[in-house]
Design an enzyme around this catalytic site. Structure first.
Site, PDB file in Angstrom:
ATOM      1  CB  ILE A   1      48.350  31.962  43.095  1.00 15.23           C
ATOM      2  CG1 ILE A   1      48.425  30.659  42.313  1.00 15.23           C
ATOM      3  CG2 ILE A   1      48.765  33.142  42.232  1.00 15.23           C
ATOM      4  CD1 ILE A   1      49.794  30.314  41.805  1.00 15.23           C
TER       5      ILE A   1
ATOM      6  CD  GLN B   1      46.157  34.143  53.119  1.00 13.89           C
ATOM      7  OE1 GLN B   1      47.339  33.830  53.122  1.00 13.89           O
ATOM      8  NE2 GLN B   1      45.342  33.846  54.119  1.00 13.89           N
ATOM      9  N   GLY B   2      43.761  36.696  49.572  1.00 22.93           N
ATOM     10  CA  GLY B   2      43.029  37.931  49.809  1.00 22.93           C
ATOM     11  C   GLY B   2      42.442  37.914  51.201  1.00 22.93           C
ATOM     12  CB  ALA B   3      40.276  40.304  52.968  1.00 20.56           C
TER      13      ALA B   3
ATOM     14  CG  ASP C   1      38.447  45.207  44.400  1.00 21.12           C
ATOM     15  OD1 ASP C   1      38.887  46.375  44.504  1.00 21.12           O
ATOM     16  OD2 ASP C   1      39.085  44.217  44.798  1.00 21.12           O
TER      17      ASP C   1
END
Lengths: 208, 270
Positions: free
Chosen positions: B34, B36-38, B166
């Site tokens: 779905i 992609q983060g860090a 965040d």
């Protein structure tokens, strides 16, 4: 009513989970004894259904036990005892057997058996063995039937979900609506309790 | 004399790390990526039964980190996120339920939340209004009510001793309401209807410090201002609802003023 075989998501096809639910069980004492004696013919997770809320509750335990078995990190004797242990919110194995496992007083019994490549039991074999050994009335393994067996007060006590009660109870306004849980009623409360139970199981021993 | 040319950079094809073994077994809905983060990959999949959708958050091993350290950090982060989610859920903060986890393999399975992130819904709404030529501040009841829900959700989270770390409008979902609100929030075609659900607790921690709470609000305020400049003026509604949401919220709002003066970092070091 016969046993239900379930292929859980994200598990190999070789590890089918078989479930059978009984009520009015009259020989719990005998079955309990077989487990204590380590009788190899009784390799089942024999669970007291009065502390099971729903299908998901039981299947989540089965999933975790099979996953841990695939990763070779069972904490108890075998995958079946591990299913009982997986219901626990803490790391005390003996206590988990006392709380979730069959006792001589058990009348509502959930039997779960996992077929594995090393012991590939078929549904027919399991069903006929259970029919022969369990003196009780086999019923559908469904949420509706399980609900009639659940001792909710005991479930809340075991998972320590009494005091907080979802935070939305006690007439407190919900974050998202004017009514909180309010009119949405018992069904939603039960659903929410189930979710908290699943969370406690997933976080077994890691909560503090 | 030959001019030296710099060697061409070998571009390795971008490879997605394979899923942990357990997710290579069959399922009705194979995990689909779905976002992609860090740190993590987010998939949509199913839990236990083909009928129960779930979100699967996977933190793949980082090849540049020492394996032992990598494993420790991953374990710690999976567990801390799961703990915070479970705590929030117990205390009535709207967050996804925790279904299962394997901290050693680096995955966390949580409830799938239907709907769309607030950022997208809000921008849709602002665009619609712009197209219709409606001026800012006119007839924006629905937006005001959404802002109030955001403020209450954040307030509730802070009240139970969790800071998000965040907060942005991308980390809040707007889930279609299960029970239609009496105030008509679920009117057909209302893009701002629905329940707020806070998501992505990957940077969350347990704290009741006013400073941490104020920084949470400050981060949201800044994100809000840059993502939705046309709705910036309404952020005060968020703060208003927040201020009424728990005892001690007013102290946090006071602290927010200090944070605005100096920025997110209190210490000048690091």
């Amino acid at each position: 009513m016969a046993l239900e075989s379930i292929a859980l998501e994200h598990l190999p096809a070789s590890h089918t989970v078989h479930t059978a639910l009984f009520r009015n069980v009259k020989n719990a004492s005998f079955l309990h004894q077989q487990l204590l004696a380590g009788n190899k013919d009784f390799e089942y997770a024999l669970i007291d259904a009065s502390v099971i809320m729903s299908r998901l509750h039981a299947l989540a335990a089965a999933y975790r036990a099979v996953n841990d078995s695939l990763e070779s990190r069972l904490r108890s004797r075998n995958v079946h005892s591990e299913i009982v242990f997986s219901l626990s919110p803490n790391n005390n194995i003996a206590e988990s057997f006392r709380r979730f496992g069959i006792t001589p007083q058990t009348t509502n019994l959930l039997a779960i058996k996992v077929s594995t490549p090393s012991s590939p039991a078929t549904a027919t074999e399991i069903q006929s063995h259970l029919s022969k050994e369990v003196d009780g009335e086999q019923v559908e393994f469904s949420d509706e039937v399980l609900q009639t067996m659940t001792d909710l007060a005991r479930v809340k006590k075991i998972y320590k979900l009494n005091s907080t009660g979802g935070g939305n109870n006690g007439g407190k306004k919900g974050v998202n609506g004017t009514s909180g849980l309010g009119a949405s009623g018992l069904e939603d409360e039960r659903k929410e309790l189930e979710i908290l139970v699943l969370g406690s199981m997933a976080l077994r021993g890691a909560t503090n | 004399m030959e001019t030296e040319t710099i060697p061409a950079i070998e571009t390795a094809p971008i490879e997605r790390p394979p899923l942990p073994p357990v997710f290579q077994y069959p399922s009705a809905v194979p995990p689909s990526l779905i976002t992609q983060g860090a740190e993590a990959l987010l998939y949509r999949s199913t839990y236990l039964l083909p009928t129960l959708p779930c979100a699967l958050k996977y933190r793949p091993p980082k090849p540049y980190r020492h394996p032992t350290l990598d494993l420790r950090l991953t374990k710690h982060r999976i567990l801390s996120e799961a703990r915070v989610l479970a705590k929030c859920r117990r205390e009535g903060v709207p967050v996804p339920a925790v279904y299962a986890l394997d901290e050693t393999a680096g995955w966390l399975m949580i409830e799938w939340i239907e709907g769309e992130v607030v950022r997208i819904r809000l921008n849709e709404w602002l665009q619609q209004r712009k197209d219709e030529g409606i001026a800012e501040g006119v007839d924006d009841d629905r937006l005001v009510r959404l802002m109030e829900r955001v403020g209450r959700a954040v307030g509730r989270m802070h009240a139970v001793g969790v800071v998000h770390g965040d907060l942005t409008t991308s980390n809040m979902m707007l889930r279609p309401g299960r029970h239609a609100g009496p105030d008509g929030d679920s009117a057909v075609g209302d893009v701002l209807a629905g329940d707020i659900v806070l998501i992505d607790f990957g940077l969350a921690s347990q704290s009741t410090q006013d400073e941490d709470r104020a920084v949470d609000l400050y981060v949201l305020e800044r994100a809000f201002g840059s993502t939705h400049p046309r709705a910036e003026s309404l952020f005060k509604v968020v703060l208003g609802a927040y201020g009424k949401s728990f005892k001690g919220a007013d102290v946090v709002l006071k602290r927010l003023e200090d944070v605005r003066m100096r920025g997110r970092k209190r210490s000048m070091l690091g």
